[in-house]
Write a protein that holds these residues in place. Structure first.
Motif, PDB file in Angstrom:
ATOM      1  N   LYS A   1     -77.282  -9.895  21.008  1.00  0.00           N
ATOM      2  CA  LYS A   1     -77.989 -10.524  22.132  1.00  0.00           C
ATOM      3  C   LYS A   1     -79.335  -9.851  22.391  1.00  0.00           C
ATOM      4  O   LYS A   1     -80.247 -10.447  22.942  1.00  0.00           O
ATOM      5  CB  LYS A   1     -77.139 -10.443  23.402  1.00  0.00           C
TER       6      LYS A   1
ATOM      7  N   LYS B   1     -82.979  -8.415  22.302  1.00  0.00           N
ATOM      8  CA  LYS B   1     -84.231  -8.854  21.671  1.00  0.00           C
ATOM      9  C   LYS B   1     -85.255  -7.732  21.604  1.00  0.00           C
ATOM     10  O   LYS B   1     -86.440  -7.962  21.353  1.00  0.00           O
ATOM     11  CB  LYS B   1     -84.803 -10.044  22.438  1.00  0.00           C
TER      12      LYS B   1
ATOM     13  N   CYS C   1     -81.977  -5.916  32.087  1.00  0.00           N
ATOM     14  CA  CYS C   1     -81.823  -6.566  30.774  1.00  0.00           C
ATOM     15  C   CYS C   1     -81.807  -8.084  30.921  1.00  0.00           C
ATOM     16  O   CYS C   1     -80.902  -8.641  31.525  1.00  0.00           O
ATOM     17  CB  CYS C   1     -80.530  -6.102  30.105  1.00  0.00           C
ATOM     18  N   PRO C   2     -82.814  -8.775  30.362  1.00  0.00           N
ATOM     19  CA  PRO C   2     -82.874 -10.226  30.505  1.00  0.00           C
ATOM     20  C   PRO C   2     -81.773 -10.945  29.733  1.00  0.00           C
ATOM     21  O   PRO C   2     -81.511 -12.117  29.968  1.00  0.00           O
ATOM     22  CB  PRO C   2     -84.244 -10.594  29.918  1.00  0.00           C
ATOM     23  N   GLU C   3     -81.137 -10.243  28.812  1.00  0.00           N
ATOM     24  CA  GLU C   3     -80.146 -10.898  27.964  1.00  0.00           C
ATOM     25  C   GLU C   3     -78.719 -10.665  28.452  1.00  0.00           C
ATOM     26  O   GLU C   3     -77.776 -11.198  27.868  1.00  0.00           O
ATOM     27  CB  GLU C   3     -80.274 -10.409  26.515  1.00  0.00           C
ATOM     28  N   GLY C   4     -78.551  -9.846  29.452  1.00  0.00           N
ATOM     29  CA  GLY C   4     -77.201  -9.507  29.905  1.00  0.00           C
ATOM     30  C   GLY C   4     -76.411  -8.849  28.792  1.00  0.00           C
ATOM     31  O   GLY C   4     -75.220  -9.073  28.628  1.00  0.00           O
TER      32      GLY C   4
ATOM     33  N   ALA D   1     -72.175  -8.110  32.330  1.00  0.00           N
ATOM     34  CA  ALA D   1     -72.772  -9.422  32.630  1.00  0.00           C
ATOM     35  C   ALA D   1     -71.652 -10.377  33.036  1.00  0.00           C
ATOM     36  O   ALA D   1     -70.550 -10.281  32.507  1.00  0.00           O
ATOM     37  CB  ALA D   1     -73.494  -9.958  31.403  1.00  0.00           C
TER      38      ALA D   1
ATOM     39  N   ALA E   1     -76.537 -16.134  23.369  1.00  0.00           N
ATOM     40  CA  ALA E   1     -77.918 -15.645  23.404  1.00  0.00           C
ATOM     41  C   ALA E   1     -78.802 -16.719  24.032  1.00  0.00           C
ATOM     42  O   ALA E   1     -78.620 -17.901  23.779  1.00  0.00           O
ATOM     43  CB  ALA E   1     -78.392 -15.323  21.998  1.00  0.00           C
ATOM     44  N   MET E   2     -79.741 -16.304  24.877  1.00  0.00           N
ATOM     45  CA  MET E   2     -80.654 -17.254  25.509  1.00  0.00           C
ATOM     46  C   MET E   2     -81.900 -17.440  24.648  1.00  0.00           C
ATOM     47  O   MET E   2     -82.252 -16.585  23.866  1.00  0.00           O
ATOM     48  CB  MET E   2     -81.030 -16.755  26.905  1.00  0.00           C
TER      49      MET E   2
ATOM     50  N   CYS F   1     -88.395 -11.765  29.068  1.00  0.00           N
ATOM     51  CA  CYS F   1     -88.677 -12.803  30.069  1.00  0.00           C
ATOM     52  C   CYS F   1     -87.763 -12.655  31.283  1.00  0.00           C
ATOM     53  O   CYS F   1     -86.563 -12.409  31.152  1.00  0.00           O
ATOM     54  CB  CYS F   1     -88.483 -14.175  29.445  1.00  0.00           C
TER      55      CYS F   1
ATOM     56  N   GLY G   1     -84.039 -14.617  32.163  1.00  0.00           N
ATOM     57  CA  GLY G   1     -82.709 -14.130  31.804  1.00  0.00           C
ATOM     58  C   GLY G   1     -82.095 -13.316  32.930  1.00  0.00           C
ATOM     59  O   GLY G   1     -80.916 -13.449  33.241  1.00  0.00           O
ATOM     60  N   VAL G   2     -82.927 -12.467  33.558  1.00  0.00           N
ATOM     61  CA  VAL G   2     -82.428 -11.632  34.651  1.00  0.00           C
ATOM     62  C   VAL G   2     -82.023 -12.526  35.822  1.00  0.00           C
ATOM     63  O   VAL G   2     -80.963 -12.347  36.423  1.00  0.00           O
ATOM     64  CB  VAL G   2     -83.500 -10.607  35.095  1.00  0.00           C
TER      65      VAL G   2
ATOM     66  N   ARG H   1     -78.853 -14.307  35.231  1.00  0.00           N
ATOM     67  CA  ARG H   1     -77.703 -13.415  35.275  1.00  0.00           C
ATOM     68  C   ARG H   1     -77.327 -13.071  36.708  1.00  0.00           C
ATOM     69  O   ARG H   1     -76.159 -13.163  37.092  1.00  0.00           O
ATOM     70  CB  ARG H   1     -78.014 -12.132  34.493  1.00  0.00           C
TER      71      ARG H   1
END
Lengths: 95, 356, 275
Positions: free
Chosen positions: A14, A16, A61-64, C31, C40-41, C47, C50-51, C54
């Motif tokens: 996940k 990036k 973390c934007p992706e969790g 999460a 996966a986003m 960016c 995503g936060v 979540r």
């Protein structure tokens, strides 16, 4: 003083590699790896064993992609129990 | 228990929506359909709890319809020509997301701001897809105040049968004129989990999503193929029309809505003169009664299309006749309603080539 | 240090096995697994979407309202939000998310309804819907992500693009003389009697993430109580790809340039109390 012991697991597929977790980590535990994941991103790895489990990396973390663990310190002992009208409060101190 | 009343077309339509148990109406004032919003604002909520909301624009109202229709509730809106133009983007979304809802266009004279008198200039917009992409709506064209009411019930039934927007295409005259109307009895407002509607993700299933976006071309084509299949089902099952004195006719007038009524008078005048004229009135403009027109083309000497526009349904009549007999046209535009004598005169002039 | 950088996966896994504290008992953060799909986003690295996805999912899970919440996705980068949020959602036309949300809330008033919109969607093409939804005081949450640019279409000027800021359609920087000044729509809706709670937050630092999560939670709680009106939560965010910066740089730039222009904090609290 007892040290808080923490650890994290990063879901590297996940991740990036945006490095925002590196920026958020006060312990400087994280670094970009030299390997890429299936999507071709240089993912993040934990390189130091000094994690406190503060969750800052996971929060930004934007992706969790980060799961955080923190070990409860067994050396703490209960010294008092205070009861008031709303809830019980337990007070502990370090040995 | 039915009830007999004298009502304006717009009011009969609004009353029928209350009685059919509609859940919500989102609209914006525009002449000549504002009575729908006014009547509902006055009557609906107190009687059935129906939501009636005046939006800030037709763009907002069609998107409120889009949102609410996604929940599976019975929702509708109405407008007139310029307002319908504003709604076209939303209608395209609704059609692609396959949401059941009812739309009403009280057609006025155009183009542009046009007039507030009746018109039929929105035929192409209604049946050929006014918005972007390949989509169709069943288009119902009432010619009486009675049908203004009845088609609300029929429209909702069809909307849920096909999960598709249904359009009632009427005009300013039918909206404004008063006639007696037999109203069906009040139905309960009902609501159910339809499986696809967004009502909150219930236990044991993944989320329901209402969308018209499919970024992968092959997926989008798949959606299109499914839609076309549905439209073909409509073509097979939902063609509605009325024929008046066509069986022995030498000439047939094809007209819809208000104009069809006027043409019946013209046909009567023709028969008084010994000229055998019948009338075909398409009730569904999509799906179009192609077959019946094609069949009659084998029996008659010519077809005459009359519309309150520059010749829009004319194209569908020509396609249906497919060159078998001459097809002539008379149209009035900009809100002018043709007269029975005028229509007969034009028919004789164009199809019989005489009586000048 | 170099040696440590050389650490490979195998070594890492070994280390975990040796004295792992990574057990369910010790788990302090994960999460959300129910309201957020484990996938996966598509967003660019770093960016803010995503936060926000979540923490929104976290709030939904913590409040236990998965079966009671319906969202509306916009047109823009977050157009596919419903691929990540595992809740019932509708995808609205560009700018019309708040109108669609109005339609949903009006027929299902007992449900929680929110729209999730970017700055182009909410403050340019959808300005009319935004203002009127807030003015009617629709009892919904509008979640507004402001990164000062059109991300999805490739970095064009947005209504919120800062003066002098470069974009593909303001290649020499936004000239307020000819292009107008950035629209502070959050300040604007705070003036309307229909809004109950208006706040501006960010997600660039852990503390800010916590505050934004709290703001979303408060907004949904106000919606439940139904005693205020529209709740409007702006999240000032970044766009590393179109700002042409690394994620870390973009957050720094945001802090130095965006935040002075769009200061963080509550603009309006319920019962008309202004800050």
């Amino acid at each position: 003083m007892a040290k808080v012991k923490g650890d994290i697991i990063i879901d590297i597929e996940k991740c990036k590699g945006c490095e925002l977790c590196i920026e958020a980590c006060s312990q400087k535990s994280l670094e970009t790896s030299r390997q890429v994941n299936q999507k071709g991103y240089l993912y993040i790895v934990k390189i130091e064993d000094n994690c406190t489990g503060c969750t800052n990396c996971a929060l930004v973390c934007p992706e969790g992609a980060i799961t955080v663990y923190r070990k409860t310190d067994k050396s703490k002992k209960q010294v008092a129990k205070i009861t008031n009208i709303t809830k019980d409060t337990t007070v502990t101190v370090n040995e | 228990m039915s009830e007999l009343k004298l009502m304006k077309g717009n009011e009969a339509l609004a009353e029928a929506a209350i009685r059919v148990g509609a859940d919500a109406y989102f609209g914006y004032p525009i002449t000549p359909q504002s009575e729908v919003l006014e009547y509902l604002s006055r009557e609906a909520h107190a009687r059935t709890g129906m939501v009636v909301l005046q939006a800030e624009s037709e763009v907002a109202s069609i998107n409120m319809v889009y949102g609410a229709a996604g929940t599976g509730k019975k929702v509708f809106t109405s407008s007139s020509s310029p307002g319908m133009s504003l709604m076209q983007e939303g209608i395209s979304y609704i059609a692609c997301a396959e949401l059941p809802c009812l739309l009403v266009n009280v057609n006025r004279g155009g183009p542009g701001l046009g007039t507030i008198q009746p018109g039929q200039g929105d035929y192409f917009q209604s049946v050929k897809g006014g918005g972007h992409g390949d989509y169709k709506m069943i288009v119902l064209a009432p010619s009486t105040v009675q049908e203004m009411a009845d088609f609300v019930k029929l429209g909702f039934e069809l909307a849920y049968k096909y999960r598709n927007p249904i359009l009632i295409l009427t005009d300013g005259a039918l909206g404004q004129m008063m006639e007696k109307v037999e109203l069906f009895s009040q139905q309960d407002r009902t609501f159910e989990d339809l499986g696809w509607n967004i009502i909150g993700r219930s236990n044991g299933r993944d989320s329901n999503v209402i969308t018209s976006l499919h970024l992968k071309a092959d997926k989008m084509e798949e959606i299109n193929i499914r839609l076309q299949k549905k439209y073909n089902e409509m073509r097979k099952n939902e063609v509605r029309y009325e024929t008046v004195n066509c069986d022995d006719a030498d000439y047939i007038i094809v007209a819809y809505g208000l104009v069809a009524r006027i043409c019946q008078k013209s046909a009567q005048l023709a028969r008084d003169k010994g000229l055998k004229v019948g009338v075909i009135r398409p009730i569904t403009l999509f799906p179009y009664p192609e077959e019946v027109i094609n069949n009659y083309a084998d029996k008659v000497k010519g077809m005459f299309v009359v519309e309150m526009n520059a010749g829009q349904m004319l194209e569908d009549v020509k396609l249906s006749v497919n060159g078998k007999v001459p097809v002539e046209f008379h149209g009035r535009m900009g809100g002018v309603v043709p007269q029975p004598e005028e229509i007969l005169e034009k028919l004789e002039e164009k199809l019989l080539g005489g009586s000048k | 240090m170099n040696e440590k950088r050389m650490l490979d996966d195998q070594h890492f896994e070994q280390m975990i096995e040796e004295e792992s504290i990574c057990t369910t008992d010790n788990k302090v953060y994960e999460a959300p697994l129910d309201a957020l799909y484990d996938t996966a986003m598509h967003y660019c690295p770093g960016c803010g979407h995503g936060v926000v996805h979540r923490i929104l999912a976290e709030v939904i899970e913590e409040m236990g309202i998965i079966k009671d919440i319906i969202g509306v996705a916009p047109v823009g980068c977050s157009v596919l939000a419903y691929n990540y949020l595992n809740i019932d959602m509708s995808e609205a036309a560009h700018g019309r998310a708040s109108a669609a949300a109005t339609g949903i809330k009006r027929v299902l008033p007992e449900k929680y309804v929110f729209s999730y919109q970017g700055d182009g969607d909410l403050a340019a093409i959808g300005t009319g819907e935004t203002i009127h939804t807030c003015n009617r005081g629709e009892n919904i949450l509008i979640l507004f992500i402001n990164n000062g640019i059109y991300g999805m279409t490739g970095g064009q000027m947005a209504p919120t693009t800062l003066p002098g800021m470069k974009s593909t359609t303001s290649p020499f920087g936004r000239d307020v003389e000819t292009m107008g000044a950035p629209l502070k729509i959050t300040d604007l809706v705070a003036q309307l009697p229909g809004t109950a709670y208006v706040t501006r937050q960010s997600v660039h630092k852990p503390g800010n993430v916590r505050k934004t999560k709290k703001a979303i939670q408060k907004a949904l709680e106000y919606q439940k109580n139904g005693d205020g009106g529209t709740c409007f939560v702006e999240v000032v965010s970044n766009c590393p790809s179109n700002w042409k910066m690394t994620p870390v740089q973009s957050n720094k730039w945001m802090e130095e340039n965006m935040l002075p222009f769009y200061p963080l904090g509550d603009l309006k609290k319920p019962n008309g109390k202004e800050k």
